[in-house]
Design an enzyme around this catalytic site. Structure first.
Site, short mmCIF file in Angstrom:
data_model
loop_
_atom_site.label_atom_id
_atom_site.label_comp_id
_atom_site.label_asym_id
_atom_site.label_seq_id
_atom_site.Cartn_x
_atom_site.Cartn_y
_atom_site.Cartn_z
N ILE A 1 -1.69 -2.58 0.09
CA ILE A 1 -2.41 -1.30 0.09
C ILE A 1 -3.26 -1.27 1.36
O ILE A 1 -4.01 -2.21 1.61
CB ILE A 1 -3.31 -1.20 -1.14
CG1 ILE A 1 -2.50 -1.31 -2.44
CG2 ILE A 1 -4.16 0.07 -1.11
CD1 ILE A 1 -1.58 -0.17 -2.72
N CYS B 1 6.46 7.87 1.07
CA CYS B 1 6.24 6.88 2.14
C CYS B 1 7.00 7.24 3.41
O CYS B 1 6.86 6.57 4.43
CB CYS B 1 6.66 5.50 1.67
SG CYS B 1 5.95 5.10 0.06
N HIS C 1 0.76 -0.98 4.96
CA HIS C 1 1.57 0.20 4.70
C HIS C 1 0.72 1.37 4.21
O HIS C 1 0.72 1.70 3.03
CB HIS C 1 2.66 -0.17 3.68
CG HIS C 1 3.59 0.92 3.31
ND1 HIS C 1 3.91 1.97 4.14
CD2 HIS C 1 4.31 1.13 2.16
CE1 HIS C 1 4.78 2.77 3.52
NE2 HIS C 1 5.02 2.29 2.33
N CYS D 1 5.82 -8.21 -1.22
CA CYS D 1 5.35 -6.82 -1.33
C CYS D 1 4.46 -6.45 -0.14
O CYS D 1 3.61 -7.26 0.26
CB CYS D 1 4.53 -6.62 -2.60
SG CYS D 1 5.33 -7.22 -4.10
N SER D 2 4.60 -5.23 0.36
CA SER D 2 3.66 -4.73 1.36
C SER D 2 2.35 -4.39 0.64
O SER D 2 2.35 -4.09 -0.55
CB SER D 2 4.23 -3.51 2.07
OG SER D 2 4.50 -2.47 1.15
N LYS E 1 5.13 -5.21 5.80
CA LYS E 1 4.63 -6.43 5.16
C LYS E 1 3.36 -6.95 5.84
O LYS E 1 2.36 -7.22 5.16
CB LYS E 1 5.73 -7.52 5.19
CG LYS E 1 5.30 -8.85 4.62
CD LYS E 1 5.04 -8.74 3.14
CE LYS E 1 4.19 -9.87 2.59
NZ LYS E 1 2.74 -9.69 2.87
#
Lengths: 390, 390
Positions: free
Chosen positions: B214, B88, B337, B211-212, B333
């Site tokens: 997909i 990432c 991402h 959570c960020s 977020k």
């Protein structure tokens, strides 16, 4: 822009290493290169690692950090570590990024490594993983694999220039002969033209002995500013030129499929930077993923006129003792081709030659050498020119 | 070593782009950045592209050449193009390689881009592909996924420092609020602490709104030597500091799992190069792949003492108008991402802020900004410090 030198070099044994892991082999290469340079981990400012497809082959990305960790350079030292990828040219690319990083002044001592573990492939086959180096949407999804793409190049070269299957076979015969004298080579047996021509056909006109194999292996170089190189070694090898070029990813989009323009332009840039031409090269490692690729390479690098490569090989000009010895290491054909490692191994062989440490495959008096690394069917090429003198 | 400036910047819309391909989105970003800089393709000396896993997500490696080709920079121009990967942190790494390449004198005008197409994943699931950023042998194969790894960090942070689920939720609430003012963000809706706390649990204590997501997306920057930047733009943004560091790839090998030492060392190196400290930063984009990651980041970057990050967020210090506005873009977020693109998008948001072009999310008078990009659970970190003045 600072000049850069190679002060350490190491290549693992290449082959099918079922008993060893990805991380084992790359650590062996890194530690070996540091020992060769006589420097400790605490001296390393940065690492660059060439790897084509850890994701597909061993389900592992984030290769730079992994290798820094397993080399003891992560916890405590926190050495920056960068993975680069350009398919089978990933090793050459790591070398170039390492050179630029020293040249820039950001770093002094840098490790440039390459690694591929191809025999552990799980969810996808090796041919499918390798096809990710071509245009997936316009080549891979239509069923094209690399033997098929290079077979088209070979067929066109035959049609345009009269190149023969025997001439292709001569490339493999020469490289196997050189490989018999290279302790790291995957194949150390001599073969004959007849053996190549009677071996099974993979993609007409390429027989299996026209193809480089699936291989595990790793290699590493240690780089330093040229003005400090003599502090570390009596035989620094200097980077005289570095060239990189791109071309269309799909073969069918090329101007002429028998010429890899990326090789032509990468070579032009490297020769210009070094201030020399093809006639000044004493020894070369070129990208013989298939026998036809070596014939294209010696033409594209300017060692012989376009179309005359087959005859040039047949006449012995590329053998040790010939006009321009090519692939003294055994090349990808006999050494094996762990795709991310190959570009570093090629430079390491030139280091062996320029140091005068190549044993029975030594090219006498070699002062300037060239390493040529190709990605895919020629969408990326890297050319590096190394010299015994600064 | 030459100083480097950013002269062009562009980020695509981030989101689930079922109708667009990997190559479509990265070409949009590259062309957009060149138009923003007012330079044509013939001026480009080199490209660097961050991409975590084209191999796993779209079965395509050799990303550098692919992008050069589809941007019209391969055939004819043969522009060198290099893919870099650190999970990432691949985008931040592409930015750093681009900077070094200009600093070295090898290149003048360079494109640094990042791209990921995550919604087309075929043979493997997205979580499995992303798990390749962790230690496959000691984490992934044992069933650990990234939500699980960051949940352990969060649980430990709660135990050691009293950080609460409400404080984690505040990070998401703030970033969604910022995202409502960012036209490229995947999510542009406000949420509440209650909504976060009542959303489904992914890995205790992390709810889905911790959570960020997909995401598909791409971003690109155009770099030039600082002394020439005013030839191209009235508002060049200068690279003041660049730091990169590694740590163990597996979380269980860390000294302290609530501190990402790679962030600490990357920041230290970037601050030293810039000759400033955390108090000099006016605006920051940090790597909030999970809400706990933003709390660790603001501690590791020195904006607040270790352990006090939760309270610092709760008290509004990281909101626009607060002591140090963090993730004005909406962060990972709310923006989404696309892993290889994130590091470039972060720098692009700092460019927006320092140019004074951030619209309703503008931090008034911002002169110095910081971008912080993390790979995996912290095995790689990059910190870049940008300034409005040279």
């Amino acid at each position: 822009m600072r000049d850069v030198a190679i002060i350490g070099s190491y290549t693992t044994k290449f082959g099918e290493m079922w008993e060893r892991s990805f991380r084992d082999i790359v650590v062996e290469a890194g530690v070996g290169a540091l020992e060769d340079a006589g420097v400790g981990g605490e001296s390393i400012d940065s690492m660059f690692v060439g790897n084509m497809s850890g994701g597909q082959f061993v389900e592992q990305e984030h290769i730079g950090a992994l290798i820094a960790d397993y080399s003891g350079l992560a916890a405590g030292l926190h050495v920056p570590s960068t993975r680069v990828e350009a398919a089978c040219a990933s090793g050459g690319l790591a070398f170039r990024q390492g050179i630029q990083s020293v040249a820039s002044g950001y770093n002094d001592i840098v490790v440039a490594a390459g690694v591929e573990k191809m025999t552990d492939v799980s969810s996808v086959g090796a041919s499918s993983a390798l096809a990710a180096a071509a245009d997936r949407e316009w080549e891979g999804m239509m069923g094209a694999t690399f033997p098929g793409l290079y077979a088209m190049i070979a067929r066109m070269h035959m049609q345009q220039y009269g190149t023969t299957s025997e001439q292709l076979a001569q490339v493999a015969v020469k490289n196997h002969k050189n490989g018999t004298n290279n302790p790291i080579a995957q194949y150390r047996n001599n073969i004959t033209v007849d053996k190549v021509l009677n071996s099974i056909m993979v993609a007409d006109p390429l027989h299996i002995f026209d193809c480089s194999p699936i291989t595990d292996g790793a290699a590493a170089l240690v780089l330093a500013p040229a003005e400090e190189a003599h502090k570390y070694t009596d035989t620094p090898i200097y980077v005289k030129g570095s060239g990189q070029a791109s071309d269309t990813i799909a073969l069918h989009d090329r101007r002429d499929i028998t010429t890899l323009d990326a090789s032509v332009y990468a070579a032009k840039r490297a020769y210009e930077m070094a201030g020399i031409g093809p006639d000044d090269i004493d020894v070369a490692e070129v990208h013989d993923c298939f026998t036809i690729a070596e014939i294209c390479a010696i033409e594209d690098l300017g060692f012989v006129k376009k179309g005359q490569g087959g005859r040039f090989v047949e006449d012995g000009n590329t053998a040790i003792g010939g006009k321009i010895p090519v692939n003294t290491s055994g090349g990808l054909k006999a050494c094996g081709h762990p795709v991310g490692a190959t570009g570093i191994k090629q430079a390491a062989e030139i280091v062996n030659q320029l140091r005068g440490e190549a044993g029975k495959r030594q090219v006498e008096g070699a002062k300037i050498g060239l390493a040529h690394n190709v990605g895919g069917s020629g969408a990326t090429a890297l050319v590096h020119i190394l010299g015994r003198e600064r």
